[in-house]
Design a protein around this motif. Structure first.
Motif, PDB file in Angstrom:
ATOM      1  N   LYS A   1       0.828  -1.206   0.000  1.00 33.78           N
ATOM      2  CA  LYS A   1       0.000   0.000   0.000  1.00 33.78           C
ATOM      3  C   LYS A   1       0.864   1.258   0.000  1.00 33.78           C
ATOM      4  CE  LYS A   1      -4.236   1.801   2.075  1.00 33.78           C
ATOM      5  NZ  LYS A   1      -4.967   1.654   0.813  1.00 33.78           N
TER       6      LYS A   1
ATOM      7  N   LYS B   1      -9.783  -8.471  -6.259  1.00 25.64           N
ATOM      8  CA  LYS B   1     -10.554  -7.517  -5.445  1.00 25.64           C
ATOM      9  C   LYS B   1      -9.699  -6.940  -4.319  1.00 25.64           C
ATOM     10  CE  LYS B   1     -14.657  -8.972  -4.208  1.00 25.64           C
ATOM     11  NZ  LYS B   1     -15.708  -9.937  -3.796  1.00 25.64           N
ATOM     12  N   GLU B   2      -8.879  -7.784  -3.708  1.00 22.64           N
ATOM     13  CA  GLU B   2      -8.003  -7.287  -2.649  1.00 22.64           C
ATOM     14  C   GLU B   2      -6.999  -6.285  -3.206  1.00 22.64           C
ATOM     15  OE1 GLU B   2      -5.867  -9.242   1.092  1.00 22.64           O
ATOM     16  OE2 GLU B   2      -4.954  -9.899  -0.789  1.00 22.64           O
TER      17      GLU B   2
ATOM     18  N   LEU C   1     -15.794  -1.688  -7.770  1.00 20.61           N
ATOM     19  CA  LEU C   1     -14.769  -1.112  -6.901  1.00 20.61           C
ATOM     20  C   LEU C   1     -14.075   0.091  -7.551  1.00 20.61           C
ATOM     21  CD1 LEU C   1     -13.175  -4.391  -5.483  1.00 20.61           C
ATOM     22  CD2 LEU C   1     -14.475  -2.681  -4.187  1.00 20.61           C
TER      23      LEU C   1
ATOM     24  N   ASN D   1     -11.008 -12.995  -5.955  1.00 21.13           N
ATOM     25  CA  ASN D   1     -10.779 -12.459  -4.608  1.00 21.13           C
ATOM     26  C   ASN D   1      -9.402 -11.815  -4.471  1.00 21.13           C
ATOM     27  OD1 ASN D   1     -13.297 -13.049  -3.490  1.00 21.13           O
ATOM     28  ND2 ASN D   1     -12.697 -15.139  -2.951  1.00 21.13           N
TER      29      ASN D   1
ATOM     30  N   ALA E   1      -7.374  -4.419  -5.795  1.00 22.35           N
ATOM     31  CA  ALA E   1      -8.109  -3.189  -6.097  1.00 22.35           C
ATOM     32  C   ALA E   1      -8.321  -2.374  -4.824  1.00 22.35           C
ATOM     33  CB  ALA E   1      -9.448  -3.531  -6.744  1.00 22.35           C
ATOM     34  N   ALA E   2      -8.673  -3.047  -3.747  1.00 20.86           N
ATOM     35  CA  ALA E   2      -8.894  -2.350  -2.474  1.00 20.86           C
ATOM     36  C   ALA E   2      -7.613  -1.728  -1.937  1.00 20.86           C
ATOM     37  CB  ALA E   2      -9.480  -3.315  -1.448  1.00 20.86           C
ATOM     38  N   LEU E   3      -6.480  -2.317  -2.274  1.00 13.83           N
ATOM     39  CA  LEU E   3      -5.192  -1.775  -1.838  1.00 13.83           C
ATOM     40  C   LEU E   3      -4.834  -0.483  -2.578  1.00 13.83           C
ATOM     41  CD1 LEU E   3      -3.132  -5.074  -1.536  1.00 13.83           C
ATOM     42  CD2 LEU E   3      -3.660  -3.480   0.330  1.00 13.83           C
TER      43      LEU E   3
END
Length: 366
Positions: free
Chosen positions: A108, A175-176, A229, A172, A178-180
């Motif tokens: 991140k 998606k993780e 997202l 999954n 992308a969330a980062l």
């Protein structure tokens, strides 16, 4: 009369306010730069997880982006061996230990740094070439008809592209990522293994789909949560997918992929074309001609899709930024050959591209 302590305090206050103002201006300038560059055409380089995890190597590569037209990076999220490049919170990843040896200690923080530099970030997720998952959960692997796990020419198993459990596992991960904070997710090895159609194998194909349909359906399922997202989705395909009439047995057809992603990236490396392809005696020695022919075909196929009322993906090819010593040992691919490929794109009215070098060493001075 002001006391000395009051004067000192006043000066300190003024200095602090000036510094805060400068900091805010710099921050807004960086944000504006990031927004401006993200709106531009994507011109990027590949960065492996190990290089992304090296501060010194990243400093050099960011320096390259600062002084050239390059404005994007493709960073491994899940690599060719099925390993995550960072510590994951996805339960299925943790259960099999696919993130045990992360190359990037704080992904991140890395993404935030790249964004401050105005760099567009793409997370690469290798999908069906996943020997780690295939070994840890053999039920998800491609099997020979005798029941044993099938392995490719390098002795590595692949997971079965028909299995929705494999789809969900990779979705999954995406998606993780992308969330980062990644701006885009790029699916690579979103295909069946080469030469698999001639092998005595069996798949978990309950729906009776052909290979192209399986790839199409995976991408269809993957893009929806990622779009929600707020990230874009792209996919890599073989260079010949721009020109062939079938899916070459690997499930990659232009229509199946281009209609389900935001950007499609054919790997049009001249060294990967056989002698005589497109009427070119030695493709590795003719980078402009190879890319020009491939892009002509890609544009034509997108045109057919548009005429049919479908929305095709943006064309963003991978270009060769490495020397294929196994083809022509004395032909070095450097800045000249890279620019010939880029010129071929420009002459076809295309701007976006990605540069591939597995070692992440780029001889590019534009």
């Amino acid at each position: 009369m002001f006391t000395n302590s009051y004067r000192i305090g006043l000066k300190f206050f003024i200095v602090v306010m000036l510094l805060v103002g400068v900091s805010q201006i710099q921050g807004s300038m960086k944000s504006a730069a990031a927004a401006a560059r993200k709106d531009n055409h994507v011109k990027g380089i590949y960065i492996s997880g190990w290089v992304a995890g090296s501060p010194a190597r990243m400093d050099r590569l960011i320096g390259l982006l600062r002084r050239t037209e390059l404005n994007a990076v493709v960073i491994d999220v899940k690599d060719d061996f099925g390993r995550l490049t960072y510590r994951s919170r996805v339960p299925a990843i943790q259960q099999i230990g696919a993130d045990k040896r992360p190359a990037i200690t704080n992904i991140k923080r890395l993404i935030n740094r790249l964004h401050r530099e105005g760099i567009y970030t793409i997370g690469r997720v290798v999908v069906f070439k996943d020997p780690y998952l295939a070994q840890k959960r053999t039920s998800l692997a491609i099997h020979n008809k005798n029941g044993s796990v099938w392995k490719d020419g390098h002795g590595r198993p692949w997971v079965d592209p028909y299995r929705t459990e494999v789809w969900n596992y990779n979705i999954n991960v995406a998606k993780e990522a992308a969330a980062l904070g990644f701006d885009e997710i790029q699916f690579d090895y979103v295909r069946f293994p080469e030469g698999i159609r001639t092998k005595p194998v069996k798949f978990a194909n309950k729906e009776g789909w052909n290979r192209s349909k399986a790839i199409h359906q995976f991408l269809h399922e993957a893009k929806q949560p990622l779009h929600r997202l707020g990230v874009k989705v792209s996919a890599d395909v073989f260079g010949l997918v721009t020109s062939t009439s079938d899916d070459m047995g690997i499930g990659q057809s232009w229509r199946a992929v281009s209609t389900e992603v935001d950007a499609i990236s054919p790997m049009v490396y001249p060294s990967h074309y056989s002698d005589g392809m497109y009427g070119i005696a030695h493709p590795d020695m003719a980078p402009y001609a190879v890319v020009s022919h491939a892009m002509t075909d890609a544009k034509r196929r997108n045109g057919y899709l548009a005429q049919s009322g479908l929305k095709p993906a943006a064309i963003r090819p991978w270009l060769q930024c490495f020397t294929a010593t196994w083809v022509h040992p004395h032909l070095k691919y450097g800045d000249r050959e890279i620019k010939q490929q880029i010129k071929a794109l420009h002459d076809q009215g295309l701007e976006d591209y990605l540069l591939w070098n597995a070692s992440c060493k780029y001889d590019f001075n534009s």
